[in-house]
Design a protein around this motif. Structure first.
Motif: not given
Length: 473
Positions: A232-241, A243-251
């Protein structure tokens, strides 16, 4: 979110950072003490082993504890394939069976000559439809060395001074065994580097065999989540914990933010998930269902590629071919190499990246990255603080056994102190060293007395430090 919850998370992060700082400072001392304990244990076993062996021989005790004393011996040729694994795990097979399946798949497929080489993981799983490709570094020499590695000269006995029971790199299909074989090697047991390699090899074998002990450990761990958090995180449907950051924000927001990437320790478990628990307790281990869903989803794989590029840039490396995984130095390599050399916890991150590539559809990216680090550390003499991790962990994360053999040979031929090389059996080291010796050269010289021509053979030439251009495949 309540203030109490925020305070709790802050305190936990501080405690984790303090624990990591203490560990990084004490790890050299712990490693030294561990080596001394290993030496003491080997001395004790050396004294006790003959006595115990004679006692067991007197009472007719069998060496194989997994078989009944009344069960007849089974030879290696007649032994069923199912008995070669000491632990049976649902959904997994042992290494030898995986490679047999891979070889059958290669033999039955049409291959273009010398341009496409099929990759297989040591788990034998289908990586991608049609297999993954890698461009050979030198086609003719690559094929010759494949034939060379398949010869009987590369059969290694367990009595070899540097035989490691956790390393299956040099085992043939007939010799594949999952059970750990113990052989007393007096010279190797006293070698500090070999002890470190053996400890690392145990971890890497567990990874290459798809974590056969995972089921036994799950009863002690918290239950795995059923909502597929990593996928779900890699599909952009869940943020990391946490930190609460989505995958596209990391990139897009973390790219080039080197201080953040260096000092935040809770994101790497989300960017490169594994089937093992990391330091971030809020990141769930990867599950079999997530792996299957990940490999079937192009969006997840594309995002993983972006994550890889993000970390390569952080290390001063750039991906120059997305098909083969070839990498090279980036324009900022010198500054980033200095950071990599002074913050050794990044060695653990790179090991995680390599493991994740092998699990989530990019196994053909492993060997080029490891080759890059071997060249930087052994040929160009850069990154001295990374060299041990490259040899102990990076090389043995490569799933393809053929590529792993090439990398180990390359490492040995470029290793400066060959008498201290412990990452392959001594038999192979002596064989490679003999092949480095030049042929005796004959020359004609005039006899000082009679003026007659005589043959003189130069038999004293040796090669201590071979030219890298001669070694590169």
């Amino acid at each position: 979110m309540s203030a109490l919850s925020v305070l709790y998370r802050l305190v936990r992060q501080v405690v984790l950072l303090m624990a990591w700082s203490v560990y990084s400072r004490l790890s050299p001392l712990i490693a030294w003490l561990w080596g001394k304990l290993g030496l003491l244990w080997c001395c004790i076993t050396a004294m006790v082993r003959p006595v115990v062996g004679h006692a067991f021989a007197a009472i007719g005790w069998r060496k194989d504890p997994g078989r009944s004393r009344h069960e007849p011996e089974v030879s290696g040729e007649d032994k069923p394939a199912a008995t070669s694994c000491s632990v049976e795990v649902e959904g997994s097979e042992c290494e030898g069976q995986y490679e047999a399946v891979a070889e059958e798949r290669v033999a039955g497929s049409q291959r273009e000559p010398a341009t496409e080489l099929p990759w297989c993981d040591e788990g034998g799983n289908e990586l991608e439809a049609g297999g993954c490709r890698v461009e050979p570094m030198c086609e003719d020499e690559d094929e010759d060395e494949d034939d060379e590695f398949g010869s009987k000269e590369y059969r290694v006995e367990t009595s070899d001074e540097l035989y490691c029971c956790y390393d299956s790199t040099w085992e043939t299909e007939e010799e594949q065994e999952s059970t750990v074989r113990s052989t007393w090697r007096p010279a190797a047991s006293r070698h500090y580097k070999f002890s470190r390699f053996e400890n690392a090899a145990r971890d890497m074998q567990n990874y290459r065999h798809d974590y056969p002990s995972q089921i036994r450990l799950q009863r002690w761990n918290r239950p795995l989540s059923d909502d597929k958090p990593n996928l779900m995180f890699y599909l952009g449907l869940k943020p990391s914990e946490p930190d609460g950051i989505y995958i596209h924000n990391f990139h897009y927001e973390w790219s080039g933010q080197y201080d953040t990437l260096e000092y935040v320790h809770t994101y790497i478990q989300w960017l490169f998930p594994l089937q093992e628990q990391g330091m971030n307790s809020e990141a769930s281990p990867l599950t079999k269902e997530e792996i299957k869903g990940f490999l079937e989803n192009s969006t997840a794989k594309e995002n993983l590629l972006k994550s890889y590029k993000l970390m390569l840039d952080f290390y001063g490396i750039e991906l120059c071919d997305e098909e083969t995984g070839e990498v090279r130095r980036a324009s900022n390599w010198r500054d980033r190499f200095n950071n990599l050399n002074s913050h050794t916890h990044n060695n653990l991150r790179i090991t995680r990246i390599l493991k994740c590539q092998g699990t989530l559809g990019y196994p053909h990216y492993q060997a080029p990255l490891v080759r890059f680090f071997l060249e930087e550390t052994l040929v160009h003499r850069e990154l001295p603080a990374v060299k041990d991790s490259v040899l102990n962990y990076f090389v043995f994360a490569v799933l393809d056994k053929r590529q792993r053999r090439h990398l180990i040979k390359f490492a040995y031929l470029n290793y400066e102190r060959k008498d201290e090389f412990v990452w392959c059996p001594k038999k192979l080291q002596r064989m490679w060293s003999r092949r480095l010796m030049p042929e005796p050269q004959k020359c004609l010289s005039l006899d000082s007395e009679g003026g007659e021509a005589k043959d003189k053979t130069n038999e004293t030439a040796t090669v201590n430090h071979p030219d890298p251009s001669y070694i590169l495949y």
